[in-house]
Scaffold this motif. Structure first.
Motif, PDB file in Angstrom:
ATOM      1  N   LEU A  90      65.038  93.534 -38.347  1.00  0.00           N
ATOM      2  CA  LEU A  90      66.013  94.160 -37.451  1.00  0.00           C
ATOM      3  C   LEU A  90      65.884  93.651 -36.018  1.00  0.00           C
ATOM      4  N   VAL A  91      64.661  93.466 -35.556  1.00  0.00           N
ATOM      5  CA  VAL A  91      64.447  92.948 -34.199  1.00  0.00           C
ATOM      6  C   VAL A  91      64.964  91.521 -34.084  1.00  0.00           C
ATOM      7  N   LEU A  92      64.714  90.703 -35.093  1.00  0.00           N
ATOM      8  CA  LEU A  92      65.197  89.320 -35.058  1.00  0.00           C
ATOM      9  C   LEU A  92      66.724  89.263 -35.066  1.00  0.00           C
ATOM     10  N   ILE A  93      67.360  90.065 -35.909  1.00  0.00           N
ATOM     11  CA  ILE A  93      68.822  90.076 -35.969  1.00  0.00           C
ATOM     12  C   ILE A  93      69.406  90.614 -34.667  1.00  0.00           C
ATOM     13  N   GLY A  94      68.819  91.698 -34.143  1.00  0.00           N
ATOM     14  CA  GLY A  94      69.282  92.263 -32.875  1.00  0.00           C
ATOM     15  C   GLY A  94      69.110  91.282 -31.729  1.00  0.00           C
ATOM     16  N   GLY A  95      67.987  90.581 -31.711  1.00  0.00           N
ATOM     17  CA  GLY A  95      67.748  89.573 -30.677  1.00  0.00           C
ATOM     18  C   GLY A  95      68.742  88.439 -30.756  1.00  0.00           C
ATOM     19  N   TYR A  96      69.098  88.032 -31.958  1.00  0.00           N
ATOM     20  CA  TYR A  96      70.081  86.954 -32.137  1.00  0.00           C
ATOM     21  C   TYR A  96      71.444  87.380 -31.592  1.00  0.00           C
ATOM     22  N   PHE A  97      71.875  88.587 -31.949  1.00  0.00           N
ATOM     23  CA  PHE A  97      73.178  89.055 -31.471  1.00  0.00           C
ATOM     24  C   PHE A  97      73.176  89.256 -29.961  1.00  0.00           C
ATOM     25  N   LEU A  98      72.082  89.724 -29.411  1.00  0.00           N
ATOM     26  CA  LEU A  98      71.977  89.884 -27.965  1.00  0.00           C
ATOM     27  C   LEU A  98      72.036  88.526 -27.269  1.00  0.00           C
ATOM     28  N   TYR A  99      71.367  87.541 -27.821  1.00  0.00           N
ATOM     29  CA  TYR A  99      71.408  86.182 -27.279  1.00  0.00           C
ATOM     30  C   TYR A  99      72.841  85.629 -27.303  1.00  0.00           C
ATOM     31  N   GLY A 151      50.722  91.342 -44.367  1.00  0.00           N
ATOM     32  CA  GLY A 151      49.997  92.142 -43.407  1.00  0.00           C
ATOM     33  C   GLY A 151      50.813  93.280 -42.828  1.00  0.00           C
ATOM     34  N   LEU A 152      52.108  93.104 -42.731  1.00  0.00           N
ATOM     35  CA  LEU A 152      52.953  94.121 -42.111  1.00  0.00           C
ATOM     36  C   LEU A 152      53.329  95.249 -43.057  1.00  0.00           C
ATOM     37  N   GLY A 153      53.510  94.958 -44.312  1.00  0.00           N
ATOM     38  CA  GLY A 153      54.026  95.954 -45.242  1.00  0.00           C
ATOM     39  C   GLY A 153      55.541  95.973 -45.194  1.00  0.00           C
ATOM     40  N   TRP A 154      56.159  96.817 -46.002  1.00  0.00           N
ATOM     41  CA  TRP A 154      57.627  96.772 -46.113  1.00  0.00           C
ATOM     42  C   TRP A 154      58.300  97.373 -44.890  1.00  0.00           C
ATOM     43  N   LYS A 155      57.715  98.386 -44.278  1.00  0.00           N
ATOM     44  CA  LYS A 155      58.329  98.979 -43.079  1.00  0.00           C
ATOM     45  C   LYS A 155      58.261  98.014 -41.903  1.00  0.00           C
ATOM     46  N   GLY A 156      57.108  97.427 -41.710  1.00  0.00           N
ATOM     47  CA  GLY A 156      56.953  96.463 -40.621  1.00  0.00           C
ATOM     48  C   GLY A 156      57.843  95.263 -40.791  1.00  0.00           C
ATOM     49  N   THR A 157      57.996  94.802 -42.044  1.00  0.00           N
ATOM     50  CA  THR A 157      58.875  93.668 -42.313  1.00  0.00           C
ATOM     51  C   THR A 157      60.323  94.024 -42.002  1.00  0.00           C
ATOM     52  N   GLY A 158      60.744  95.226 -42.378  1.00  0.00           N
ATOM     53  CA  GLY A 158      62.114  95.668 -42.073  1.00  0.00           C
ATOM     54  C   GLY A 158      62.367  95.746 -40.583  1.00  0.00           C
ATOM     55  N   ILE A 159      61.396  96.267 -39.843  1.00  0.00           N
ATOM     56  CA  ILE A 159      61.540  96.347 -38.391  1.00  0.00           C
ATOM     57  C   ILE A 159      61.601  94.947 -37.786  1.00  0.00           C
ATOM     58  N   LEU A 160      60.752  94.030 -38.277  1.00  0.00           N
ATOM     59  CA  LEU A 160      60.767  92.658 -37.781  1.00  0.00           C
ATOM     60  C   LEU A 160      62.124  91.998 -38.015  1.00  0.00           C
TER      61      LEU A 160
END
Length: 70
Positions: A57-66, A46-55
């Motif tokens: 990046l957000v997950l990795i960024g959230g992990y490092f921030l945590y 449903g997201l496509g390749w751009k949406g998947t890439g952003i998702l």
């Protein structure tokens, strides 16, 4: 029918529409329980390749921030 090949997404949608016509009560039950039966492939499709890439990046960024804060 047209001569162009339908994409996998179009084929899935066509099959879903045919199923809705043939079995409305069964698809209603499936719709009620869709949240219980969802998977990663549906999300990514449903997201496509751009949406998947952003998702990702957000997950990795959230992990490092945590890890940084806690």
């Amino acid at each position: 029918m047209s001569n162009r090949k339908e994409t996998p997404e179009e084929q899935r949608e066509r099959l879903r529409q045919e199923e809705l016509k043939n079995n409305p009560s069964g698809t209603f039950r499936d719709g009620l329980h869709r949240a219980d039966n969802t998977n990663l492939a549906d999300l990514v499709g449903g997201l496509g390749w751009k949406g998947t890439g952003i998702l990702i990046l957000v997950l990795i960024g959230g992990y490092f921030l945590y890890k940084l804060l806690f």
